[in-house]
Design a protein around this motif. Structure first.
Motif, short mmCIF file in Angstrom:
data_model
loop_
_atom_site.label_atom_id
_atom_site.label_comp_id
_atom_site.label_asym_id
_atom_site.label_seq_id
_atom_site.Cartn_x
_atom_site.Cartn_y
_atom_site.Cartn_z
N ALA A 1 0.84 -1.20 0.00
CA ALA A 1 0.00 0.00 0.00
C ALA A 1 0.87 1.25 0.00
O ALA A 1 2.07 1.20 0.31
CB ALA A 1 -0.93 -0.01 1.21
N ALA A 2 0.24 2.39 -0.36
CA ALA A 2 0.87 3.73 -0.28
C ALA A 2 2.04 3.89 -1.24
O ALA A 2 2.97 4.65 -0.97
CB ALA A 2 1.30 4.02 1.14
N HIS A 3 1.98 3.20 -2.37
CA HIS A 3 2.98 3.42 -3.42
C HIS A 3 2.37 4.28 -4.52
O HIS A 3 1.15 4.30 -4.73
CB HIS A 3 3.45 2.09 -4.01
N ILE A 4 3.24 4.97 -5.25
CA ILE A 4 2.81 5.78 -6.40
C ILE A 4 3.34 5.09 -7.65
O ILE A 4 4.56 4.98 -7.85
CB ILE A 4 3.34 7.23 -6.31
N LEU A 5 2.42 4.62 -8.49
CA LEU A 5 2.79 3.87 -9.69
C LEU A 5 2.44 4.64 -10.95
O LEU A 5 1.45 5.39 -10.98
CB LEU A 5 2.07 2.52 -9.73
N ARG A 6 3.22 4.43 -12.00
CA ARG A 6 2.86 4.96 -13.31
C ARG A 6 1.72 4.10 -13.85
O ARG A 6 1.88 2.90 -14.06
CB ARG A 6 4.07 4.91 -14.25
N ILE B 1 -6.65 0.23 -5.92
CA ILE B 1 -5.89 1.35 -6.44
C ILE B 1 -6.82 2.53 -6.66
O ILE B 1 -8.05 2.36 -6.75
CB ILE B 1 -5.21 0.99 -7.78
N GLU B 2 -6.25 3.72 -6.76
CA GLU B 2 -7.04 4.91 -7.09
C GLU B 2 -6.18 5.89 -7.84
O GLU B 2 -4.94 5.87 -7.75
CB GLU B 2 -7.60 5.56 -5.82
N GLY B 3 -6.82 6.76 -8.62
CA GLY B 3 -6.10 7.79 -9.36
C GLY B 3 -5.43 8.77 -8.41
O GLY B 3 -5.96 9.09 -7.34
#
Length: 820
Positions: A550-555, A598-600
């Motif tokens: 959790a709490a990752h920023i993915l492309r 996931i969310e935008g």
């Protein structure tokens, strides 16, 4: 507007007033065809001399240049509309220039009436440029019921295809194929009708099946190449230069159908498979370039008899992620399996061709006095040569180029086919862990171990035969101790499975890793070194969900592609008021459904989104498991809590306790999620040291890029501890904690084992090296590796070899940072 007599229009002021009034009305009504047409019809009832005066007045308005550009365009259009039937209309050069500009446009809005300029050219006896005709045709396809534009486009019968695509230009170069192309253009349905097929077969008989196949296969090889006529793309318009011309796309569908009427041929199958992949390649602002063309090619492969077409469908089944086309492929494979009375897995196994290989990973072909040796080395095929004297030579012998050109061409094509097949088969084998697949020993040897192509992969994996783990070395199956597998009565019925490290003792796993090194076996994917994800205390506490990733920023788009390859279903998040389910992987053999929530991320249009409104980045949350038939969860694409959608009064279904999920399933699902994070995280981007837009992700980038190692990075660390002492730069490298330390002449560097990001002494200064984009970072040979596919490991080793000799670096983007 009232009809005026010739006498009333004689005075110049009256003509000017009429022109002004009509122009004002046209400006407001031209985009409303019925109203404008009524006004135009009224003007066209005027005497010829009055209309000519009006035309001259419009021309004067244009020359004065006092109007906005849209109005100037309308003035040109009014000149030809009001001047219908009149000769020597003014502004000829200006109209020609406008048409020339139009030829560089993808389409025009039907209400702009540009076809009027084109009609005037034809009426004046001039020929429209092919590029203008192409624009008119494409515009007519979006005319929304404007029958005038559609009818005019239908009258433009030449050229037969739209110019501007290399394949179409080549196809139109010979007049003999005009009838074939014209017939192909009539393919506008999902599948060929009986009447269309009858007409197509008659056409093939007249033109010659072999000649048609050779021509069409040659054209299809050019599909998707850069346009020969580049179109002007507006700031917010999709990438039309990377899309298929929609007019020509119908012809591509028809050509694909016609190929399915011909006798099976390897070149035909190869061309159709490549067409599927080209048509599904994405273009910015468009998505897949043309799914209808891809679907036509799949349907054609499904109609074709023979193992080659079946094998290509099976290969595409491992590659295609676009939902509609993937369903067609699945349906075709299921239908073929049902027709043969076999299971889907068996069909995929039996469909794998040898691609010319006569023994496992090898074949020889005599071409005159020379001999070609086709060999599989690792994950690719290579071609070697021996001349007439039996001596190995590096290049193709001149006699082969001269006397055996067709055979050489087919050999090179077979090598490319092998490369594609190896990738597809490796992915299929990697998916067998969750498929719970088992084989009888004899069946397994025929389909895997001794198969000419699959055997090159199977012989690099670990298997269990009736519970005994074995690998292939020195020409036979061997146990962990190196002893040949004992053979006895009932061997053919022994049960074979893929070995997995879950549930194995750590000592056994380590021993198999040492076995691979001893026999120099490079596995096609991680097996002995495969990460194992066991339930943690934190997950026992949360009970039904894991926050491990959790709490990752993915492309987003990279995540979306990875998810599809690994068998997950996902919807791209758009920055609109909508709902979407989480990323989902269904596991029918286990009756389970895995979800990754996931969310935008972000809300600024154009900064946090693409031009088409899809989020550039996602923020990750929980991993959960449900029964496979549980109602679907969904959440707003803007973000927020997931809730279960309950159609038809169904009761909600609780998530399953993680402790009840089989260890193999939990490990493989979490491994997928770790892969998504490990590859798609913005923390892996070496150019993001500023934290991205407005620095919002600086803290995350730093914590991920240099923080604690995840499971895959831990595996990498353990492997590097064994590999580093064997490197040529071993005296300059040490593995300590989260980093590979590299001592150069100018600095000492710390390469993070998770992200591959680099810190320099003193003061932990950041060093940005973009993999594959900076001179000197590619091509270094790290020596033996026990598995393929870990790009981050390759990047780390490549950077280490570069930095160990930092005085030899010449790339100014690197030296400028080191010497600062």
């Amino acid at each position: 507007m009232a009809t005026r007599s010739a006498e009333a229009l004689d005075p110049a002021s009256a003509v000017g007033a009429t022109a002004e009034a009509f122009l004002r009305k046209a400006v407001h009504s031209m985009y409303h065809p019925p109203a404008f047409q009524a006004q135009l019809d009224e003007v066209l009832t005027l005497p010829e001399q009055d209309r000519r005066r009006l035309v001259e007045e419009f021309a004067d308005h244009y020359r004065r240049g006092s109007h906005t550009e849209p109005v100037r365009v309308k003035l040109l259009t009014l000149v030809v509309l009001v001047g219908q039937g009149l000769d020597a209309l003014p502004l000829e050069e200006e109209r020609a220039a406008r048409l020339e500009a139009l030829s560089r446009s993808h389409t025009f809005w039907y209400a702009d009436r540009y076809e009027a300029l084109a009609k005037a050219e034809i009426a004046a006896g001039r020929t429209l440029a092919p590029a203008v005709i192409a624009t008119v045709r494409r515009s007519a396809m979006n005319a929304h019921g404007d029958t005038g534009l559609v009818e005019f486009a239908g009258q433009l019968t030449g050229p037969v295809l739209n110019a501007g695509e290399e394949w179409a230009d080549r196809a139109m170069a010979q007049e003999r194929w005009r009838e074939l192309l014209a017939y192909a253009l009539t393919a506008r349905a999902a599948k060929p009708s009986a009447a269309w097929e009858k007409g197509g077969r008659a056409l093939l008989d007249r033109l010659g099946a072999d000649a048609v196949r050779e021509a069409v296969v040659g054209w299809l090889a050019l599909v998707g190449r850069p346009r020969t006529i580049e179109l002007v793309r507006g700031e917010y318009e999709p990438d039309v230069n990377n899309a298929f011309d929609p007019f020509n796309a119908d012809a591509l569908r028809g050509l694909a159908w016609l190929l399915s009427f011909l006798p099976p041929h390897p070149g035909t199958v190869r061309a159709l498979g490549a067409l599927v992949e080209s048509a599904l390649r994405k273009a910015a602002g468009i998505g897949p370039r043309n799914p209808k063309v891809a679907n036509a090619a799949v349907n054609s492969l499904a109609r074709m008899e023979g193992a080659a077409a079946l094998a290509e469908l099976a290969r595409l089944g491992t590659r295609v992620t676009y939902k509609g086309t993937a369903k067609l492929i699945d349906a075709a494979l299921e239908a073929r399996a049902a027709a043969l009375g076999l299971g889907r897995e068996e069909i995929e196994e039996l469909a794998v061709p040898a691609h010319g290989l006569t023994e496992v990973g090898r074949a020889e072909f005599r071409m005159g006095e020379a001999v070609a040796l086709l060999e599989v080395r690792g994950n690719r095929a290579v071609i070697g040569w021996r001349n007439a004297a039996g001596k190995q030579v590096k290049s193709v012998p001149a006699t082969v180029r001269r006397d055996h050109a067709e055979e050489l061409k087919e050999l090179k094509a077979a090598a490319k086919d092998i490369d594609k097949a190896l990738s597809a088969q490796a992915e299929r084998l990697d998916g067998q862990f969750l498929a719970r697949r088992r084989w009888a020993y004899g069946q397994w040897r025929a389909r895997y171990l001794d198969h000419p192509l699959v055997g090159t992969l199977a012989r690099r994996l670990i298997w269990t035969v009736d519970g005994t783990a074995v690998g292939f070395a020195d020409g036979q199956l061997r146990t962990l101790t190196g002893e040949p597998l004992a053979r006895g009565t009932g061997e053919e019925e022994a049960t074979v499975e893929l070995w997995h490290p879950v549930g194995r003792e750590p000592a056994e796993v380590v021993a198999w890793r040492e076995w691979l090194e001893r026999y120099a076996v490079t596995q096609p994917f991680k097996q002995a070194h495969r990460e194992v994800y066991l339930l943690t205390d934190a997950e026992r506490t949360t009970g039904t969900y894991s926050n491990r990733f959790a709490a990752h920023i993915l492309r987003q788009h990279q995540f979306h592609s990875l998810a599809a390859v690994r068998g997950w279903r996902n919807r791209l998040r758009l920055c609109v008021d909508d709902c979407a389910p989480p990323a989902v992987r269904e596991l029918p053999r286990w009756g389970l459904r895995a979800e990754y929530w996931i969310e935008g991320e972000g809300s600024e249009y154009g900064v946090d989104t693409t031009e088409s409104g899809s989020y550039l980045r996602l923020r990750t949350d929980q991993v959960r498991f449900y029964p496979i038939d549980a109602p679907q969860n969904e959440a707003s694409t803007y973000g927020g809590e997931y809730t279960m959608r309950l159609p038809g009064g169904r009761e909600p279904v609780d998530p399953l306790p993680l402790a009840e999920i089989p260890a193999l399933v939990l490990s493989e699902v979490l491994r997928d999620v770790d892969l998504f994070v490990g590859v798609a995280s913005v923390g892996n981007d070496p150019t993001w040291s500023d934290g991205g837009p407005e620095g919002r992700f600086r803290e995350y980038w730093a914590s991920y890029g240099f923080g604690e190692l995840n499971q895959s990075a831990e595996t990498r660390r353990v492997l590097l501890e064994r590999l580093v002492p064997r490197l040529a730069i071993a005296d300059r490298c040490t593995v300590e904690g989260r980093f590979l330390h590299v001592r150069g002449e100018l600095r000492t560097y710390r390469i993070h084992l998770g992200s591959g990001n680099i810190l320099m002494t003193p003061n932990d200064q950041y060093l940005c090296i973009v993999p594959g984009g900076s001179a000197g970072t590619a091509g270094a040979d790290p020596g033996y590796l026990p598995f393929e596919g870990d790009r981050t490991l390759a990047v780390i080793l490549s950077k280490a070899m570069l930095l160990a000799k930092d005085t030899d670096i010449t790339d100014p983007t690197i030296t400028g940072q080191i010497r600062r």
